[in-house]
Scaffold this motif. Sequence first.
Motif, PDB file in Angstrom:
ATOM      1  N   ALA A  99      15.501   0.978   3.819  1.00 39.21           N
ATOM      2  CA  ALA A  99      16.905   1.495   4.228  1.00 39.21           C
ATOM      3  C   ALA A  99      17.611   0.167   4.462  1.00 39.21           C
ATOM      4  CB  ALA A  99      16.737   1.910   5.848  1.00 39.21           C
ATOM      5  N   ARG A 100      17.191  -1.067   4.905  1.00 42.40           N
ATOM      6  CA  ARG A 100      17.842  -2.173   5.107  1.00 42.40           C
ATOM      7  C   ARG A 100      18.256  -2.698   3.571  1.00 42.40           C
ATOM      8  NH1 ARG A 100      14.151  -5.754   7.574  1.00 42.40           N
ATOM      9  NH2 ARG A 100      14.011  -4.402   9.525  1.00 42.40           N
ATOM     10  N   GLN A 101      17.403  -2.570   2.697  1.00 42.57           N
ATOM     11  CA  GLN A 101      18.024  -3.181   1.223  1.00 42.57           C
ATOM     12  C   GLN A 101      18.549  -1.956   0.392  1.00 42.57           C
ATOM     13  OE1 GLN A 101      14.855  -5.229  -0.800  1.00 42.57           O
ATOM     14  NE2 GLN A 101      14.173  -6.258   0.972  1.00 42.57           N
ATOM     15  N   ASN A 102      18.593  -0.830   0.895  1.00 43.62           N
ATOM     16  CA  ASN A 102      19.229   0.219   0.147  1.00 43.62           C
ATOM     17  C   ASN A 102      18.707   0.624  -1.292  1.00 43.62           C
ATOM     18  OD1 ASN A 102      21.203   2.351   0.051  1.00 43.62           O
ATOM     19  ND2 ASN A 102      22.501   0.798  -0.655  1.00 43.62           N
ATOM     20  N   ARG A 103      17.419   0.443  -1.293  1.00 35.25           N
ATOM     21  CA  ARG A 103      16.583   0.617  -2.369  1.00 35.25           C
ATOM     22  C   ARG A 103      15.110   0.783  -2.024  1.00 35.25           C
ATOM     23  NH1 ARG A 103      14.078  -3.925  -4.637  1.00 35.25           N
ATOM     24  NH2 ARG A 103      14.920  -5.966  -3.566  1.00 35.25           N
ATOM     25  N   LEU A 104      14.313   1.667  -2.774  1.00 30.23           N
ATOM     26  CA  LEU A 104      12.961   1.723  -2.211  1.00 30.23           C
ATOM     27  C   LEU A 104      12.206   0.840  -2.579  1.00 30.23           C
ATOM     28  CD1 LEU A 104      12.296   5.617  -3.695  1.00 30.23           C
ATOM     29  CD2 LEU A 104      12.347   4.611  -1.378  1.00 30.23           C
ATOM     30  N   VAL A 105      11.623   0.205  -1.627  1.00 30.48           N
ATOM     31  CA  VAL A 105      10.464  -0.999  -1.629  1.00 30.48           C
ATOM     32  C   VAL A 105       9.155  -0.416  -0.945  1.00 30.48           C
ATOM     33  CG1 VAL A 105      10.259  -3.208  -0.575  1.00 30.48           C
ATOM     34  CG2 VAL A 105      12.401  -2.554  -1.118  1.00 30.48           C
ATOM     35  N   ALA A 106       8.180  -0.837  -1.876  1.00 28.76           N
ATOM     36  CA  ALA A 106       6.762  -0.431  -1.506  1.00 28.76           C
ATOM     37  C   ALA A 106       6.048  -1.757  -0.918  1.00 28.76           C
ATOM     38  CB  ALA A 106       6.314   0.190  -2.545  1.00 28.76           C
ATOM     39  N   LYS A 107       5.090  -1.628  -0.059  1.00 32.27           N
ATOM     40  CA  LYS A 107       4.232  -2.528   0.389  1.00 32.27           C
ATOM     41  C   LYS A 107       3.100  -2.761  -0.667  1.00 32.27           C
ATOM     42  CE  LYS A 107       3.994  -1.218   4.801  1.00 32.27           C
ATOM     43  NZ  LYS A 107       3.668  -1.062   6.328  1.00 32.27           N
ATOM     44  N   GLU A 108       2.814  -4.034  -0.933  1.00 32.31           N
ATOM     45  CA  GLU A 108       1.748  -4.195  -1.611  1.00 32.31           C
ATOM     46  C   GLU A 108       0.743  -4.842  -0.670  1.00 32.31           C
ATOM     47  OE1 GLU A 108       1.109  -7.243  -4.966  1.00 32.31           O
ATOM     48  OE2 GLU A 108       2.471  -5.555  -5.879  1.00 32.31           O
ATOM     49  N   MET A 109      -0.561  -4.131  -0.575  1.00 30.81           N
ATOM     50  CA  MET A 109      -1.505  -4.425   0.092  1.00 30.81           C
ATOM     51  C   MET A 109      -2.764  -5.248  -0.762  1.00 30.81           C
ATOM     52  SD  MET A 109      -0.398  -3.107   2.462  1.00 30.81           S
ATOM     53  CE  MET A 109      -1.558  -3.318   4.039  1.00 30.81           C
ATOM     54  N   ARG A 110      -3.625  -6.058  -0.160  1.00 31.50           N
ATOM     55  CA  ARG A 110      -4.618  -6.622  -0.923  1.00 31.50           C
ATOM     56  C   ARG A 110      -5.915  -6.452  -0.137  1.00 31.50           C
ATOM     57  NH1 ARG A 110      -3.276 -12.985  -0.713  1.00 31.50           N
ATOM     58  NH2 ARG A 110      -3.840 -13.299   1.732  1.00 31.50           N
ATOM     59  N   ALA A 111      -7.158  -6.816  -0.476  1.00 26.83           N
ATOM     60  CA  ALA A 111      -8.218  -6.824   0.284  1.00 26.83           C
ATOM     61  C   ALA A 111      -8.380  -7.785   1.359  1.00 26.83           C
ATOM     62  CB  ALA A 111      -9.503  -6.943  -0.797  1.00 26.83           C
ATOM     63  N   GLU A 112      -8.875  -7.293   2.408  1.00 23.41           N
ATOM     64  CA  GLU A 112      -8.845  -8.005   3.472  1.00 23.41           C
ATOM     65  C   GLU A 112      -9.921  -9.033   3.158  1.00 23.41           C
ATOM     66  OE1 GLU A 112      -9.105  -7.445   8.490  1.00 23.41           O
ATOM     67  OE2 GLU A 112      -9.398  -5.775   7.026  1.00 23.41           O
ATOM     68  N   ARG A 113      -9.918 -10.360   3.984  1.00 21.61           N
ATOM     69  CA  ARG A 113     -10.790 -11.415   3.705  1.00 21.61           C
ATOM     70  C   ARG A 113     -10.998 -11.843   5.227  1.00 21.61           C
ATOM     71  NH1 ARG A 113      -9.391 -14.570  -1.867  1.00 21.61           N
ATOM     72  NH2 ARG A 113     -11.612 -15.143  -1.422  1.00 21.61           N
ATOM     73  N   ASN A 114     -11.663 -13.007   5.243  1.00 19.61           N
ATOM     74  CA  ASN A 114     -11.820 -13.844   6.184  1.00 19.61           C
ATOM     75  C   ASN A 114     -12.741 -13.075   7.459  1.00 19.61           C
ATOM     76  OD1 ASN A 114     -11.351 -16.432   7.344  1.00 19.61           O
ATOM     77  ND2 ASN A 114      -9.521 -15.647   8.450  1.00 19.61           N
ATOM     78  N   HIS A 115     -13.544 -12.069   6.960  1.00 21.30           N
ATOM     79  CA  HIS A 115     -14.469 -11.286   7.921  1.00 21.30           C
ATOM     80  C   HIS A 115     -15.460 -12.351   8.532  1.00 21.30           C
ATOM     81  CE1 HIS A 115     -12.935  -7.702   5.825  1.00 21.30           C
ATOM     82  NE2 HIS A 115     -12.251  -7.783   6.916  1.00 21.30           N
ATOM     83  N   GLN A 116     -16.097 -11.818   9.512  1.00 13.17           N
ATOM     84  CA  GLN A 116     -17.261 -12.583   9.973  1.00 13.17           C
ATOM     85  C   GLN A 116     -18.574 -12.072   9.854  1.00 13.17           C
ATOM     86  OE1 GLN A 116     -16.367 -14.850  13.882  1.00 13.17           O
ATOM     87  NE2 GLN A 116     -17.776 -13.408  14.793  1.00 13.17           N
ATOM     88  N   ILE A 117     -19.489 -12.784   9.202  1.00 16.00           N
ATOM     89  CA  ILE A 117     -20.732 -12.198   9.068  1.00 16.00           C
ATOM     90  C   ILE A 117     -21.624 -13.007   9.684  1.00 16.00           C
ATOM     91  CG2 ILE A 117     -22.464 -11.941   7.212  1.00 16.00           C
ATOM     92  CD1 ILE A 117     -20.278 -11.940   5.149  1.00 16.00           C
ATOM     93  N   ILE A 118     -22.452 -12.645  10.592  1.00 12.59           N
ATOM     94  CA  ILE A 118     -23.584 -13.140  11.368  1.00 12.59           C
ATOM     95  C   ILE A 118     -25.013 -12.884  10.959  1.00 12.59           C
ATOM     96  CG2 ILE A 118     -24.616 -13.570  13.707  1.00 12.59           C
ATOM     97  CD1 ILE A 118     -21.809 -14.472  13.520  1.00 12.59           C
TER      98      ILE A 118
END
Lengths: 434, 474
Positions: free
Chosen positions: A213-232
Amino acid sequence: MRPSRLLLWLLFAALALSLVAVIVPALPVDWALLPLAVVLIATIFDWVISVGPRSIEVNISHLREVFVGEHLEIDFKLNSKRKNGSLPRSEIKGRLAHVDGFETREEFSFGKGNITLPVLAKQRGRWTIDRLWLYWKSRLGLIEFIPVRKIDLAAAVVPNIRPITSGQIDFDMRTAIFGEKQTSQRGEGSEFHQLNDYVQGMDPRSIDWKHSARQNRLVAKEMRAERNHQIILAMDNGHLMREEINGLARIDHKINAALALAWAGVQGGDQVGLFAFDARPRQYTPAQPGRVAFARLRSQMAELQYSSIETNHTLALATLHERLNRRSLIVVFSDFVDPLSAELLLEHLAVLNRHHVLVFVSLHDPLLQNLVNQRVETMDGVARSVSASNLLAERRLVFEKMSSMGIDVIETTPVEMTPNLLNTYLAIKAKELI
Amino acid sequence: MSETAATNVQSDNGQVNPVQGLMVLLGVLGLGVLIWYFANQPAALDRSVLGTRGFAHYANDRYVAENPDKKSAQKFQFFEGLPLTKKDEISLRILPLYDPDIFSFSRRTQNAKDDLSSEIRSIGRRGLRRKIQNIPTLVVLPKWRYGSLRQERFHPEFLIDPADHRLPFRDSSKLGAPEVRHGADVFLTEQPKITGENVPPSLNISRDLALYAPQTISGGFPSFDSCSSEIELKGETLLARCEWASTATQFWLLTDPDLLNNHGAWHGDNAAFVYDLALALAGEGKIIVDATPIDIIARNNNAERDNRNRSFSDLFRFFEYPFSYFWIALACLVMFTLWHAQRRYGAAEVDKDSESRLPNKATVIDANVTILRATPGTDVPLAQQHIRQRMDGLGAEILGSSRKRGAEGEAQLLASISRKNKALGDKMQKTLSALDTQQLATGGSSGLFKNLNQFEKLIDEVRHEFGRSSNARS
């Protein structure tokens, strides 16, 4: 140097002859000591013409570090100290001083003076083989030379990271996480990466309506695999872990698999920590990212002592629960024998499982399996088989309870432990359970 | 680490546990005490009605009473072998016989009733000859069989048949030879008469002998025989002077043992008569009533004892020339042997048991086995449980973890086997049906294991049919 058995028999014969000469009146008694004299003179002559210990030197070369469960190859080379001197003609044998961490043949032959002796590294730690016994017989076989050489052959036995050094895990991880091209990470996972123009074919749910709405064109969110997880990595180091399977203690098999998982986690961008316990918590290293963290983990695991005390799962898991302030993947490397300790273990795993993702890793018990599968010949054998089968059934029941609680259970052989663990880790990441 | 290994060296090798050593010592001492105790117990025969121990005591007491100046001397002695007595000190041996046929080499008997005599002491012909050769001997013929000893009763049925007697002198088998006879009088009281020339005239025979079924030798001795009648009782020989056939050794022969045995010695003047007779026949030395089956005196006296003073020089002679050569050679051998043993090739052995002492599953299983086996009557239930668990294990291998459990799981497994191989499935079904409680309970342990072996073979067939079993997580 010592007299050989042959010499002792000859002396015994000389003794018998002297007795006969003394007893039998017809024989000349003054010659009674003649056989003894002959044997002694022959012994002295043999000593003179034989190659003695002082004229032989031993050269040794070997690696300073070896993975547990693998062989340390020690090169021995025997040389004569004298110019144009030669080695003894008879076979030269050797024996090494006994050390808990190493296992080798009780006796080995030097052949023509050289041998590469494989020594199995059985236990982690820094071990020193301090003495080498050499053995050869004199020319006439009347004397045995047994020099003892101080060699102080020291080597460190460290956890086995062969799958890591071979690059196998790197390849598997890159293939699993990134694919053949790194861009494939985009569009998956739950971590926001960037905004991009929406094109036909994209998932309409990815449209960021506010920015559109702000840019007056369709914009999509690009996601990526989450990292930085904690392994014990929670390592049980109680007495059950000292049991040997395939020539190595259970703890060593588990350390090898844990290090492989740690390396995979580091490669996958996650943070890896260590929690070791037996009767009480022994070691805690908070989860940290990067290869430096892996190096630290490796040295800390190498220093884990072989313990002979019973594990207190209650205290250990409660302590771990207190120390973790973030949802983590906890890999518990442990085991149990009786149903009572298993119940306590289950109780505290359930508490941890509410806040974290749990994987329980255990090794198949070859002793129980063999007892169950072997053909019985006696009633004692039947009772033994039934008893082992009951223990296996109880064990199976506990694992089924864990699975019903949502805990991933890996009960496998030492060889399959690392691949199974890595697969489970990748599956958990793919499901974004953490 | 070498120090650590060295601490594990077994240090108690070759050392004797002091408790065990003490127990062995006590055992040996106890055994010695038992041997000593039983060795000093009088034999049952000597204490019985046929024994002669009582006469020996009576005679010695009487001798001491009649000769107060020889109070400390022991004239009569009941001799059981211990303590050993020197040959020269004995002047007469009274030798009661219990075996009527001393010429037989075995204990064979021709009549069943003679089995009763088989347990009575026998010295054999050679033993008798040795005893007679060494010391002047008064041989007393046997009269009663074992029945009287066992029942402590005297009856003509218990008398040794005169035909069974074989007298220890020459030509006893010839026609006209004297025969042992039991008197017609059941109980005879009579004074004996001296008829021979060898009996000392000083012998007081004015004694009333009281004998039950008196045993004498009848018919007199032919002139060519080696015996001569010396004292007679009612015209028949009571005491004879005889000569051993092969050795020409002289001895006395008393025909009736009731004169001195525990049963008869106290009738009339029997004991007094034998007492007087023994003193008359003996010299100055001891008179022994010999109860030993072997002649220990003879053996002891055959070896001449060297009574020279002993000293350490006797021992040192073993170390002097030429024995010194032997000792030098032996010392050399010992020294070299110790040298060989002192030098070890290789590290000292470590205590392998230290690892096995760690608690593990094997310990748990062993404890379970002990408990299961301690309960009686558990063989069949155990075998049935084993069969169920083997089936469950087979199901895990073939069907994996998704299989059903219990009876349903077994049915599922059987259906799976039947789908793969119907004949095998039927066979498995049949075998399982056959392995019911009743069949397992019959045939004992061997039958049980026969059934189990059959079952195991079938499991192997199923595994083979399904190929190599997978490592499915069960």
